[in-house]
Design an enzyme around this catalytic site. Structure first.
Site, PDB file in Angstrom:
ATOM      1  NE  ARG A 179      42.896  30.839  57.136  1.00 57.64           N
ATOM      2  CZ  ARG A 179      44.099  31.157  56.673  1.00 57.64           C
ATOM      3  NH1 ARG A 179      45.128  31.165  57.482  1.00 57.64           N
ATOM      4  NH2 ARG A 179      44.277  31.460  55.403  1.00 57.64           N
ATOM      5  NE  ARG A 183      43.354  45.050  59.375  1.00 60.40           N
ATOM      6  CZ  ARG A 183      43.584  44.710  58.118  1.00 60.40           C
ATOM      7  NH1 ARG A 183      43.031  45.383  57.143  1.00 60.40           N
ATOM      8  NH2 ARG A 183      44.406  43.730  57.849  1.00 60.40           N
ATOM      9  NE  ARG A 257      34.883  21.302  50.733  1.00 61.80           N
ATOM     10  CZ  ARG A 257      33.883  20.672  50.153  1.00 61.80           C
ATOM     11  NH1 ARG A 257      33.679  19.384  50.352  1.00 61.80           N
ATOM     12  NH2 ARG A 257      33.040  21.328  49.381  1.00 61.80           N
ATOM     13  NE  ARG A 288      40.371  31.565  47.578  1.00 63.17           N
ATOM     14  CZ  ARG A 288      41.538  31.537  48.210  1.00 63.17           C
ATOM     15  NH1 ARG A 288      41.947  32.590  48.890  1.00 63.17           N
ATOM     16  NH2 ARG A 288      42.324  30.484  48.157  1.00 63.17           N
ATOM     17  CD  GLU A 309      40.126  28.290  45.958  1.00 65.92           C
ATOM     18  OE1 GLU A 309      41.349  28.453  45.919  1.00 65.92           O
ATOM     19  OE2 GLU A 309      39.411  28.664  46.903  1.00 65.92           O
ATOM     20  CE1 TYR A 358      45.602  26.613  54.460  1.00 68.07           C
ATOM     21  CE2 TYR A 358      46.473  28.272  55.942  1.00 68.07           C
ATOM     22  CZ  TYR A 358      46.151  27.850  54.673  1.00 68.07           C
ATOM     23  OH  TYR A 358      46.395  28.689  53.612  1.00 68.07           O
ATOM     24  CG  ASP A 360      49.302  31.503  56.053  1.00 73.52           C
ATOM     25  OD1 ASP A 360      48.586  30.846  55.269  1.00 73.52           O
ATOM     26  OD2 ASP A 360      48.908  32.548  56.602  1.00 73.52           O
TER      27      ASP A 360
HETATM   28  C1  LIG Z   1      44.758  27.371  47.832  1.00 72.37           C
HETATM   29  C2  LIG Z   1      45.838  27.704  48.829  1.00 72.37           C
HETATM   30  C3  LIG Z   1      46.282  29.010  48.950  1.00 72.37           C
HETATM   31  C4  LIG Z   1      47.292  29.322  49.854  1.00 72.37           C
HETATM   32  N1  LIG Z   1      47.702  30.620  49.943  1.00 72.37           N
HETATM   33  C5  LIG Z   1      48.677  30.956  50.803  1.00 72.37           C
HETATM   34  C6  LIG Z   1      49.116  32.310  50.899  1.00 72.37           C
HETATM   35  O1  LIG Z   1      48.620  33.211  50.220  1.00 72.37           O
HETATM   36  N2  LIG Z   1      50.106  32.587  51.791  1.00 72.37           N
HETATM   37  C7  LIG Z   1      50.697  31.629  52.578  1.00 72.37           C
HETATM   38  O2  LIG Z   1      51.612  31.946  53.342  1.00 72.37           O
HETATM   39  N3  LIG Z   1      50.298  30.336  52.492  1.00 72.37           N
HETATM   40  C8  LIG Z   1      49.315  29.973  51.632  1.00 72.37           C
HETATM   41  N4  LIG Z   1      48.913  28.654  51.529  1.00 72.37           N
HETATM   42  C9  LIG Z   1      49.595  27.628  52.366  1.00 72.37           C
HETATM   43  C10 LIG Z   1      50.846  27.022  51.680  1.00 72.37           C
HETATM   44  O3  LIG Z   1      50.469  26.347  50.505  1.00 72.37           O
HETATM   45  C11 LIG Z   1      51.522  26.053  52.674  1.00 72.37           C
HETATM   46  O4  LIG Z   1      51.954  26.758  53.813  1.00 72.37           O
HETATM   47  C12 LIG Z   1      52.747  25.327  52.119  1.00 72.37           C
HETATM   48  O5  LIG Z   1      52.466  24.720  50.890  1.00 72.37           O
HETATM   49  C13 LIG Z   1      53.209  24.278  53.126  1.00 72.37           C
HETATM   50  O6  LIG Z   1      54.355  23.595  52.651  1.00 72.37           O
HETATM   51  P1  LIG Z   1      54.561  22.067  53.010  1.00 72.37           P
HETATM   52  O7  LIG Z   1      55.960  21.725  52.629  1.00 72.37           O
HETATM   53  O8  LIG Z   1      54.138  21.786  54.388  1.00 72.37           O
HETATM   54  O9  LIG Z   1      53.515  21.252  52.095  1.00 72.37           O
HETATM   55  P2  LIG Z   1      53.309  21.111  50.525  1.00 72.37           P
HETATM   56  O10 LIG Z   1      53.590  22.386  49.816  1.00 72.37           O
HETATM   57  O11 LIG Z   1      51.972  20.500  50.341  1.00 72.37           O
HETATM   58  O12 LIG Z   1      54.440  20.050  50.076  1.00 72.37           O
HETATM   59  C14 LIG Z   1      54.322  18.672  50.330  1.00 72.37           C
HETATM   60  C15 LIG Z   1      54.979  17.939  49.161  1.00 72.37           C
HETATM   61  O13 LIG Z   1      55.045  16.530  49.468  1.00 72.37           O
HETATM   62  C16 LIG Z   1      54.840  15.824  48.275  1.00 72.37           C
HETATM   63  N5  LIG Z   1      54.413  14.457  48.592  1.00 72.37           N
HETATM   64  C17 LIG Z   1      53.325  14.093  49.317  1.00 72.37           C
HETATM   65  N6  LIG Z   1      53.246  12.741  49.383  1.00 72.37           N
HETATM   66  C18 LIG Z   1      54.317  12.263  48.699  1.00 72.37           C
HETATM   67  C19 LIG Z   1      54.793  10.945  48.388  1.00 72.37           C
HETATM   68  N7  LIG Z   1      54.113   9.844  48.784  1.00 72.37           N
HETATM   69  N8  LIG Z   1      55.908  10.814  47.656  1.00 72.37           N
HETATM   70  C20 LIG Z   1      56.595  11.897  47.210  1.00 72.37           C
HETATM   71  N9  LIG Z   1      56.176  13.176  47.456  1.00 72.37           N
HETATM   72  C21 LIG Z   1      55.066  13.342  48.190  1.00 72.37           C
HETATM   73  C22 LIG Z   1      53.779  16.623  47.550  1.00 72.37           C
HETATM   74  O14 LIG Z   1      53.779  16.341  46.147  1.00 72.37           O
HETATM   75  C23 LIG Z   1      54.191  18.059  47.854  1.00 72.37           C
HETATM   76  O15 LIG Z   1      55.040  18.576  46.841  1.00 72.37           O
HETATM   77  C24 LIG Z   1      47.875  28.308  50.667  1.00 72.37           C
HETATM   78  C25 LIG Z   1      47.411  26.997  50.554  1.00 72.37           C
HETATM   79  C26 LIG Z   1      46.405  26.695  49.658  1.00 72.37           C
HETATM   80  C27 LIG Z   1      45.909  25.278  49.563  1.00 72.37           C
END
Ligand SMILES: Cc1cc2nc3c(=O)[nH]c(=O)nc-3n(C[C@H](O)[C@H](O)[C@H](O)COP(=O)(O)OP(=O)(O)OC[C@H]3O[C@@H](n4cnc5c(N)ncnc54)[C@H](O)[C@@H]3O)c2cc1C
Length: 385
Positions: A179, A183, A257, A288, A309, A358, A360
């Site tokens: 990641r 450049r 983590r 950060r 953070e 992981y 995005d």
């Molecule tokens: C600090 C940080 C910065 C980031 N920055 C970027 C960025 O700049 N650009 C980018 O493209 N991506 C970024 N990401 C990645 C991005 O957050 C993820 O790609 C995205 O959230 C994935 O979506 P998801 O639906 O897989 O998971 P999530 O968004 O985690 O959604 C999962 C959901 O399931 C729910 N859940 C879990 N267990 C249960 C349960 N037992 N009952 C009911 N609900 C439940 C949770 O509450 C949550 O709302 C970042 C991630 C982090 C941690």
């Protein structure tokens, strides 16, 4: 899905990008959908909303910049939101000085106090890399040294990475370092994706539009494990929570983590001059510092919000953010996947928590769209790779 299942609503656990895209697709195809999320809001980790105190669009789970080169994902996203013209840059603070990331001519020249062009900088990095003599990196440290050499690694990678992951870089898997690109220009754009921006009225508004379909019932502040016995029997299940939690951790816990944020409101419209500064020194406890007002330069605020953070090892009740992915984790994951295939082949394990990956945001959307296509075309069994 069999005929009986077709009469039931599709139950989706999690209203993050994976769950919300699935819900929108099934609802638009005429299926009833029940979406549960244990949090009091939709959007998962991508959620943002205007801070009630300052009006700044606050990314409650850390800064989220939408970027993609996938035109299908871009077209899909633009059905529900427009994007502003934000272009992401990341700056690194090290020993009291500021450098632009990713590694490019600006960072290298500032660090070395030189004025090299592309050819000279390439030759310098090649020499640094050759000096390490690593052909098959076995861990993150070796991978980084094999890509950028010792000088850049020691300056920008080692202390930051060890702080973020809470363990020596020699004990981390090599894949994490892909990641950080190199450049050979002075371009300080962090991403090289073709499309990029921040949703014009925030991620929360985007999610509400995606989920505002009459076929979708939304139950927030509802943990799946508290209500699973009351859900319609035989309803198809799409689960985007942690896969190890689904099976009661019977094969052990997967390594994650986590991060937490300390929020401060500053009585000035602009406090640090940019959205994200990485703290590269190991002696500085946070990793950060964010200032969200910079994501929306088209809006004006009188005060600004700053998040610091901090990384930590999550306890049993903490949210999890970054899969560690050691060989031990891979072995545990394989057991859960085998168990899923044997005991609940119709359940879809999706999202970053269900797949232990992981991703995005664009990847979460792309995988959900592809998985939906497979389910809609009647592909047998659950989807879990
Ligand atoms: C600090 C940080 C910065 C980031 N920055 C970027 C960025 O700049 N650009 C980018 O493209 N991506 C970024 N990401 C990645 C991005 O957050 C993820 O790609 C995205 O959230 C994935 O979506 P998801 O639906 O897989 O998971 P999530 O968004 O985690 O959604 C999962 C959901 O399931 C729910 N859940 C879990 N267990 C249960 C349960 N037992 N009952 C009911 N609900 C439940 C949770 O509450 C949550 O709302 C970042 C991630 C982090 C941690």
């Amino acid at each position: 899905m069999n005929t009986n299942a077709m009469e039931q609503p599709v139950v989706i656990v999690g209203a993050g990008f994976y769950g919300a895209v699935m819900a929108e697709r099934f609802a638009s195809a005429g299926r009833r959908v029940l979406v549960l999320d244990k949090r009091p809001h939709v959007g998962g980790n991508s959620w943002s909303r205007p801070d009630p105190d300052t009006g700044v669009e606050e990314h409650v789970y850390g800064p989220h910049i939408f970027h993609t080169s996938d035109e299908t994902v871009w077209e899909y996203a633009n059905r529900f939101t427009t994007f502003n013209g934000y272009r992401h840059t990341v700056w690194a603070r090290r020993r009291g000085k500021i450098y632009p990331l990713p590694f490019g001519l600006a960072a290298i020249n500032l660090l070395l106090g030189r004025s090299m062009g592309p050819a000279e900088a390439r030759a310098w990095v090649a020499e640094e890399v050759a000096r390490e003599g690593i052909s098959e990196p076995r861990n993150l440290e070796e991978k980084a040294l094999s890509l950028v050499g010792r000088t850049l690694y020691d300056a920008f990678v080692k202390e930051y990475t060890e702080k973020h992951w809470g363990r020596p870089a020699t004990e981390l898997p090599a894949y994490i370092i892909t990641r950080l690109p190199l450049r050979w220009t002075f371009d300080t754009n962090y991403y090289s994706s073709r499309r990029q921006g921040i949703p014009t009225d925030g991620y929360g508004a985007w999610f509400h539009r995606m989920l505002a379909h009459p076929n979708i019932e939304l139950r927030l502040s509802t943990d799946y494990f508290d209500v699973r016995g009351t859900l319609p029997a035989g309803a198809p299940l799409i689960y985007t929570g942690p896969i190890d939690r689904f099976f009661g951790y019977k094969h052990g816990r997967l390594g994650w983590r986590s991060v937490r944020w300390e929020k401060e409101v500053k009585d000035t419209p602009d406090w640090q001059g940019t959205s994200v500064i990485n703290e590269c020194d190991g002696s500085v406890p946070c990793t950060r510092v964010y200032e969200y007002a910079h994501f929306t330069p088209e809006r004006r605020f009188e005060r600004t919000i700053v998040h610091r953070e901090y990384s930590f090892a999550p306890g049993p009740d903490d949210d999890t953010f970054y899969p560690v992915g050691t060989p031990e984790d891979a072995a545990i994951l394989a057991k859960y996947r085998a168990e899923a295939a044997a005991t609940c082949p119709g359940t879809v394990f999706g999202g970053r928590l269900g797949r232990y990956s992981y991703w995005d945001m664009d990847k979460a959307i792309a995988v959900a769209l592809a998985d939906y296509q497979k389910l809609a075309s009647g592909a047998p069994g659950g989807i879990r790779e």
